[in-house]
Design a protein around this motif. Structure first.
Motif, PDB file in Angstrom:
ATOM      1  N   MET A   1     -22.169 -44.576  74.913  1.00 31.15           N
ATOM      2  CA  MET A   1     -21.113 -43.677  74.464  1.00 31.15           C
ATOM      3  C   MET A   1     -21.484 -42.238  74.827  1.00 31.15           C
ATOM      4  N   THR A   2     -20.548 -41.529  75.409  1.00 26.58           N
ATOM      5  CA  THR A   2     -20.816 -40.138  75.774  1.00 26.58           C
ATOM      6  C   THR A   2     -20.339 -39.207  74.668  1.00 26.58           C
ATOM      7  N   THR A   3     -21.005 -38.069  74.585  1.00 23.62           N
ATOM      8  CA  THR A   3     -20.583 -37.081  73.595  1.00 23.62           C
ATOM      9  C   THR A   3     -19.587 -36.137  74.243  1.00 23.62           C
ATOM     10  N   VAL A   4     -18.945 -35.344  73.436  1.00 21.40           N
ATOM     11  CA  VAL A   4     -17.977 -34.370  73.950  1.00 21.40           C
ATOM     12  C   VAL A   4     -18.673 -33.402  74.902  1.00 21.40           C
ATOM     13  N   THR A   5     -19.891 -32.992  74.569  1.00 27.76           N
ATOM     14  CA  THR A   5     -20.631 -32.052  75.412  1.00 27.76           C
ATOM     15  C   THR A   5     -20.850 -32.641  76.798  1.00 27.76           C
ATOM     16  N   GLU A   6     -21.250 -33.897  76.869  1.00 25.23           N
ATOM     17  CA  GLU A   6     -21.492 -34.527  78.162  1.00 25.23           C
ATOM     18  C   GLU A   6     -20.212 -34.629  78.979  1.00 25.23           C
ATOM     19  N   GLU A   7     -19.103 -34.813  78.318  1.00 22.90           N
ATOM     20  CA  GLU A   7     -17.828 -34.949  79.027  1.00 22.90           C
ATOM     21  C   GLU A   7     -17.301 -33.614  79.540  1.00 22.90           C
ATOM     22  N   THR A   8     -17.639 -32.525  78.856  1.00 24.11           N
ATOM     23  CA  THR A   8     -17.040 -31.239  79.209  1.00 24.11           C
ATOM     24  C   THR A   8     -17.997 -30.303  79.944  1.00 24.11           C
ATOM     25  N   THR A   9     -19.282 -30.623  79.993  1.00 24.16           N
ATOM     26  CA  THR A   9     -20.221 -29.763  80.697  1.00 24.16           C
ATOM     27  C   THR A   9     -20.115 -30.046  82.195  1.00 24.16           C
ATOM     28  N   PRO A  10     -19.693 -29.030  82.963  1.00 24.77           N
ATOM     29  CA  PRO A  10     -19.583 -29.281  84.408  1.00 24.77           C
ATOM     30  C   PRO A  10     -20.965 -29.453  85.035  1.00 24.77           C
ATOM     31  N   ILE A  11     -21.043 -30.312  86.004  1.00 25.78           N
ATOM     32  CA  ILE A  11     -22.304 -30.534  86.714  1.00 25.78           C
ATOM     33  C   ILE A  11     -22.526 -29.338  87.655  1.00 25.78           C
ATOM     34  N   SER A  12     -23.743 -28.863  87.710  1.00 25.41           N
ATOM     35  CA  SER A  12     -24.028 -27.693  88.544  1.00 25.41           C
ATOM     36  C   SER A  12     -24.043 -28.065  90.026  1.00 25.41           C
ATOM     37  N   HIS A  13     -23.859 -27.057  90.868  1.00 23.02           N
ATOM     38  CA  HIS A  13     -23.991 -27.257  92.317  1.00 23.02           C
ATOM     39  C   HIS A  13     -25.368 -27.840  92.627  1.00 23.02           C
ATOM     40  N   TYR A  14     -26.364 -27.330  91.918  1.00 19.54           N
ATOM     41  CA  TYR A  14     -27.752 -27.775  92.107  1.00 19.54           C
ATOM     42  C   TYR A  14     -27.859 -29.287  91.898  1.00 19.54           C
ATOM     43  N   GLU A  15     -27.278 -29.768  90.811  1.00 15.58           N
ATOM     44  CA  GLU A  15     -27.309 -31.206  90.541  1.00 15.58           C
ATOM     45  C   GLU A  15     -26.464 -31.982  91.555  1.00 15.58           C
ATOM     46  N   ARG A  16     -25.324 -31.420  91.927  1.00 15.36           N
ATOM     47  CA  ARG A  16     -24.427 -32.110  92.862  1.00 15.36           C
ATOM     48  C   ARG A  16     -25.074 -32.371  94.212  1.00 15.36           C
ATOM     49  N   ILE A  17     -25.916 -31.428  94.688  1.00 15.78           N
ATOM     50  CA  ILE A  17     -26.507 -31.636  96.016  1.00 15.78           C
ATOM     51  C   ILE A  17     -27.810 -32.433  95.971  1.00 15.78           C
ATOM     52  N   GLY A  18     -28.318 -32.703  94.764  1.00 19.38           N
ATOM     53  CA  GLY A  18     -29.517 -33.527  94.658  1.00 19.38           C
ATOM     54  C   GLY A  18     -30.736 -32.837  94.084  1.00 19.38           C
ATOM     55  N   GLY A  19     -30.552 -31.658  93.486  1.00 19.12           N
ATOM     56  CA  GLY A  19     -31.638 -30.989  92.792  1.00 19.12           C
ATOM     57  C   GLY A  19     -32.745 -30.462  93.681  1.00 19.12           C
ATOM     58  N   ALA A  20     -33.955 -30.448  93.124  1.00 15.19           N
ATOM     59  CA  ALA A  20     -35.105 -29.821  93.782  1.00 15.19           C
ATOM     60  C   ALA A  20     -35.403 -30.414  95.147  1.00 15.19           C
ATOM     61  N   ALA A  21     -35.305 -31.729  95.285  1.00 21.72           N
ATOM     62  CA  ALA A  21     -35.622 -32.362  96.569  1.00 21.72           C
ATOM     63  C   ALA A  21     -34.658 -31.911  97.657  1.00 21.72           C
ATOM     64  N   ALA A  22     -33.375 -31.798  97.314  1.00 17.17           N
ATOM     65  CA  ALA A  22     -32.379 -31.367  98.295  1.00 17.17           C
ATOM     66  C   ALA A  22     -32.577 -29.909  98.670  1.00 17.17           C
ATOM     67  N   VAL A  23     -32.884 -29.078  97.702  1.00 20.25           N
ATOM     68  CA  VAL A  23     -33.130 -27.660  97.976  1.00 20.25           C
ATOM     69  C   VAL A  23     -34.355 -27.509  98.875  1.00 20.25           C
ATOM     70  N   LYS A  24     -35.406 -28.251  98.583  1.00 23.24           N
ATOM     71  CA  LYS A  24     -36.620 -28.185  99.403  1.00 23.24           C
ATOM     72  C   LYS A  24     -36.324 -28.612 100.844  1.00 23.24           C
ATOM     73  N   ALA A  25     -35.551 -29.672 101.010  1.00 27.99           N
ATOM     74  CA  ALA A  25     -35.186 -30.137 102.359  1.00 27.99           C
ATOM     75  C   ALA A  25     -34.380 -29.070 103.093  1.00 27.99           C
ATOM     76  N   ALA A  26     -33.457 -28.423 102.375  1.00 28.47           N
ATOM     77  CA  ALA A  26     -32.639 -27.370 102.984  1.00 28.47           C
ATOM     78  C   ALA A  26     -33.515 -26.200 103.426  1.00 28.47           C
ATOM     79  N   VAL A  27     -34.452 -25.801 102.593  1.00 28.87           N
ATOM     80  CA  VAL A  27     -35.333 -24.679 102.914  1.00 28.87           C
ATOM     81  C   VAL A  27     -36.187 -24.999 104.138  1.00 28.87           C
ATOM     82  N   GLU A  28     -36.717 -26.211 104.214  1.00 33.57           N
ATOM     83  CA  GLU A  28     -37.536 -26.607 105.368  1.00 33.57           C
ATOM     84  C   GLU A  28     -36.724 -26.530 106.660  1.00 33.57           C
TER      85      GLU A  28
END
Length: 130
Positions: A1-28
């Motif tokens: 069961m999801t809470t209201v917060t989980e349903e209404t909190t937008p996912i960040s761009h950072y999370e959408r692209i894959g977080g730290a691993a994706a950022v590291k790959a982009a930087v390389e």
């Protein structure tokens, strides 16, 4: 069961692209392009590149709505002494957008990154050449 917060909190761009691993790959990939560019490579001749890559990864994480763990110098302090021209700033920005595009970053995130590039331009481009 999801809470209201989980349903209404937008996912960040950072999370959408894959977080730290994706950022590291982009930087390389980004720095591979920049260092291979004869017009830009000179800016990095005396730079500690592992440290530079780490700084950019931390800064990109912040820009994309991820964790803020950046403790380095401000943009102006780090870039103004380098004498970066408007043309070179644009070229670096193009390398960043091409890199993110190649890695499949969605168009809305690319647009936000381009907007940030526009907002910080005056802090990076040398006042002497602007």
């Amino acid at each position: 069961m999801t809470t209201v917060t989980e349903e209404t909190t937008p996912i960040s761009h950072y999370e959408r692209i894959g977080g730290a691993a994706a950022v590291k790959a982009a930087v390389e990939l980004f720095y591979d392009k920049v260092l291979a560019d004869p017009e830009l490579a000179g800016y990095f001749a005396d730079v500690n590149m592992p440290e530079q890559r780490r700084h950019l990864a931390l800064m990109l994480a912040v820009i994309l709505g991820g964790p803020n763990e950046y403790t380095g110098r401000g943009l102006a302090e780090a870039h103004q002494p380098l004498g970066i021209t408007p043309a070179h700033y644009a070229r670096v920005g193009e390398h960043l957008i091409v890199t993110l595009t190649e890695l499949g970053v969605p168009a809305d995130i690319l647009a936000d990154v381009q907007a940030v590039l526009g907002q910080v331009r005056e802090q990076v481009v040398s006042a002497r050449t602007a």
